[in-house]
Enzyme design. Structure first.
Site, PDB file in Angstrom:
ATOM      1  N   LYS A 240      22.388 -34.435  14.445  1.00 55.78           N
ATOM      2  CA  LYS A 240      22.248 -33.358  13.461  1.00 55.78           C
ATOM      3  C   LYS A 240      20.789 -32.940  13.341  1.00 55.78           C
ATOM      4  O   LYS A 240      19.923 -33.779  13.116  1.00 55.78           O
ATOM      5  CB  LYS A 240      22.795 -33.827  12.111  1.00 55.78           C
ATOM      6  N   THR A 273      21.689 -30.191  -1.724  1.00 55.84           N
ATOM      7  CA  THR A 273      22.037 -30.686  -0.393  1.00 55.84           C
ATOM      8  C   THR A 273      22.370 -32.171  -0.363  1.00 55.84           C
ATOM      9  O   THR A 273      22.599 -32.731   0.717  1.00 55.84           O
ATOM     10  CB  THR A 273      20.868 -30.431   0.576  1.00 55.84           C
ATOM     11  N   GLY A 275      24.254 -35.354  -0.105  1.00 59.42           N
ATOM     12  CA  GLY A 275      25.589 -35.760   0.319  1.00 59.42           C
ATOM     13  C   GLY A 275      26.148 -34.991   1.499  1.00 59.42           C
ATOM     14  O   GLY A 275      27.294 -35.177   1.880  1.00 59.42           O
ATOM     15  N   THR A 276      25.332 -34.126   2.114  1.00 56.55           N
ATOM     16  CA  THR A 276      25.860 -33.344   3.235  1.00 56.55           C
ATOM     17  C   THR A 276      26.223 -34.215   4.430  1.00 56.55           C
ATOM     18  O   THR A 276      27.226 -33.963   5.103  1.00 56.55           O
ATOM     19  CB  THR A 276      24.842 -32.279   3.682  1.00 56.55           C
ATOM     20  N   GLY A 277      25.406 -35.228   4.716  1.00 61.64           N
ATOM     21  CA  GLY A 277      25.692 -36.091   5.867  1.00 61.64           C
ATOM     22  C   GLY A 277      26.988 -36.850   5.698  1.00 61.64           C
ATOM     23  O   GLY A 277      27.818 -36.904   6.613  1.00 61.64           O
ATOM     24  N   CYS A 278      27.186 -37.448   4.518  1.00 64.00           N
ATOM     25  CA  CYS A 278      28.443 -38.160   4.237  1.00 64.00           C
ATOM     26  C   CYS A 278      29.629 -37.226   4.357  1.00 64.00           C
ATOM     27  O   CYS A 278      30.655 -37.552   4.947  1.00 64.00           O
ATOM     28  CB  CYS A 278      28.454 -38.687   2.805  1.00 64.00           C
TER      29      CYS A 278
END
Length: 563
Positions: A240, A273, A275-278
């Site tokens: 990412k 933003t 928590g976007t990865g989870c």
């Protein structure tokens, strides 16, 4: 405001020095749910996915529908923007059941992390066995694994209870760049999890940590990293690139061992933003659980994150530098509806104003002027009926009317066009017998939107109730010029339908100041009001005509109470 770096960021962090970098449905429905993904085939796709996803069941469960199931093994975020909480919300948004194994509990908010407590390894093992031994998990998704012992527990559990896919989100680097996973944990990822992973989803810092500190500053660097990570065993790699320097887009690199795919999305300017990865990893897991292949699942997830970030870019939760976002695309709609009650109120049907584009053109009015005049005169609900305008024109008009309606606490419904209702977040729709069935409209719109159905017979009224409608519109009661070849039911037919209906009823068709009292005096308690078109909008002054009709209806209701 910082540009969202959601697809590159860790979803849960332990460093008290700063907030985490971090935070995908459609429409939806899904959800439901992103407007650009909604089309006429959506309902069919949902049911096909569910059927294709069904796994063999025991004889005891042979008649029960198999629900796609994701198990998330991760840390808890008390601020609910990331970690377990984000995973639960993302899976719910994608229409998938999500169970949990909690590896750590944090005290954290939008400012940072104030405390961490790691769950004992034996209790992590007990949670894992409890779920995997019973609940037919399709996909496991990992987040924060704070100790090598917990990595070992997970690896052993997956050997004992194999699942369809493993999604590894290697949460190991804080926003400040601190490596949260020591050498032993990094080795555990490399030796135990990556070789059995179906996809690993590191951001730039996490990919660098897994590769021993390799610097990643260009798309070419990301491709090289994806290849090196793939060599460690995972079937697919998603690097990412939200933190990529000097990049106008959010660029991610997907590598399946053969081909590189460069995935772009627009950066969203927002602080929300966290928590976007989870959530991205959870969305991938959810799509895999529904039967998707890997690359389409990644594309859906990336689109979902972008849509959710854009939708919730202006919400304000917490005082820190990085707030959570709106996984379910609902918070903003509640703000928009703050002037009126949540849910459907049958009293809203009292004076139901239905706009007509041809009448607006005849009198040289804009639709917004017509709506405002009707509301100022006492209309209690507005329905936009637009037969001639292009979709984009109608959508912009609907958005403008929605602002007017909500500023006065009046619901706005869209006639027939569920796509427009979804796109502008209207309060609901009204459909006819030849339009999309109310049960499908309910699936698309969700439980809280208002759905009305035109009915002429008791059978149609009963079906509307079965399909989950909130009210029915019965008519035409009298002949009308606004609908050609519209069969009338008369007052007797109206009363017959009202008596048979289990739903509130609004009468429609040829009703105006001269006959509204006769309609309301048929003596049926579930007749809640009248819907009018020409009586308001084919007049020189909408405001005065609406006031006049409101007064007549009010007097008629008062007389009925007296008797």
């Amino acid at each position: 405001m910082a540009y969202a770096q959601g697809l590159s960021s860790s979803c849960l962090f332990l460093s008290p020095k700063g907030a985490p970098q971090g935070f995908q449905q459609s429409l939806g429905l899904s959800l439901p749910f992103t407007n650009s993904r909604i089309n006429s085939s959506l309902q069919t796709r949902i049911f096909v996915e569910m059927r294709e996803d069904s796994a063999p069941m025991t004889s005891d469960h042979s008649k029960k529908m198999k629900i796609p199931h994701v198990l998330t093994v991760a840390g808890s975020d008390s601020g609910a923007g990331a970690g377990i909480q984000a995973d639960l919300k993302a899976c719910a948004a994608r229409g998938v059941y999500c169970s949990t194994v909690i590896t750590a509990v944090t005290a954290q908010n939008t400012v940072g992390v104030q405390g961490v407590s790691v769950v004992p390894e034996d209790f992590v093992a007990e949670q894992l066995k409890s779920v995997l031994s019973d609940m037919q998990v399709d996909v496991v998704k990992t987040g924060m694994l704070p100790s090598i012992g917990i990595v070992n527990v997970l690896s052993q559990g997956l050997r004992e209870f194999p699942v369809r896919a493993l999604v590894v989100d290697p949460v190991m680097v804080s926003t400040s760049g601190d490596v949260l996973a020591g050498p032993s944990i990094l080795d555990g990822f490399r030796e135990q999890l990556l070789p059995i992973a179906d996809i690993v989803t590191p951001n730039l810092k996490e990919a660098s940590a897994l590769l021993g500190g390799q610097q990643l500053e260009t798309v070419a660097d990301m491709c090289s990293a994806a290849k090196l990570l793939h060599d460690m065993g995972p079937r697919n790699v998603l690097v990412k690139g939200g933190d990529l320097p000097d990049s106008l887009d959010a660029v991610d690199i997907f590598f399946d061992g053969k081909d590189f795919h460069e995935l772009h999305s627009l950066r969203i300017k927002t602080r929300n933003t966290h928590g976007t990865g989870c959530s991205l990893a959870s969305c991938i897991a959810a799509e895999l659980a529904k039967g998707s292949s890997m690359l389409p699942a990644v594309k859906v997830a990336k689109h979902y994150i972008k849509t959710a970030l854009d939708y919730s870019k202006d919400i304000a939760i917490g005082n820190g530098p990085q707030g959570p976002f709106d996984h379910l695309l609902r918070l903003k709609s509640y703000l928009h509806n703050s002037c009126r009650q949540v849910g459907f109120n049958p009293s809203d049907l009292f004076l139901y104003a239905v706009t007509d584009s041809r009448l607006n053109k005849k009198w040289g009015r804009s639709i917004t002027d017509a709506v405002k005049a009707a509301i100022d005169g006492g209309a209690t609900i507005i329905q936009l009926r637009e037969k001639d305008a292009e979709t984009q024109e109608f959508l912009e008009a609907a958005k403008a009317c929605l602002k007017i309606c909500h500023s006065h606490g009046v619901p706005l419904l869209i006639n027939d066009r569920i796509d427009v209702a979804l796109a502008c977040d209207a309060d609901g729709v009204h459909v006819g017998q030849s339009d999309m069935p109310a049960c499908v409209a309910r699936t698309l719109l969700g439980p809280d939107k208002i759905i009305g159905v035109s009915c002429k017979t008791p059978e149609q009224a009963h079906q509307a109730w079965i399909d989950g409608a909130d009210y029915i519109g019965c008519g035409g009661v009298y002949p009308t010029n606004t609908k050609e070849n519209n069969l009338t039911v008369g007052l007797d037919g109206l009363k017959t339908v009202c008596v048979a209906s289990k739903l509130p009823v609004v009468a429609i068709g040829g009703i105006g100041a001269s006959n509204a009292s006769s309609v309301m005096e048929i003596g049926v308690p579930n007749l809640k009001g009248v819907a009018v078109v020409s009586a308001l909008f084919d007049r020189e002054c909408i405001l005065s005509e609406t006031r006049k009709l409101r007064a007549i209806l009010t007097e008629s209701m008062s007389m009925q109470r007296t008797y």
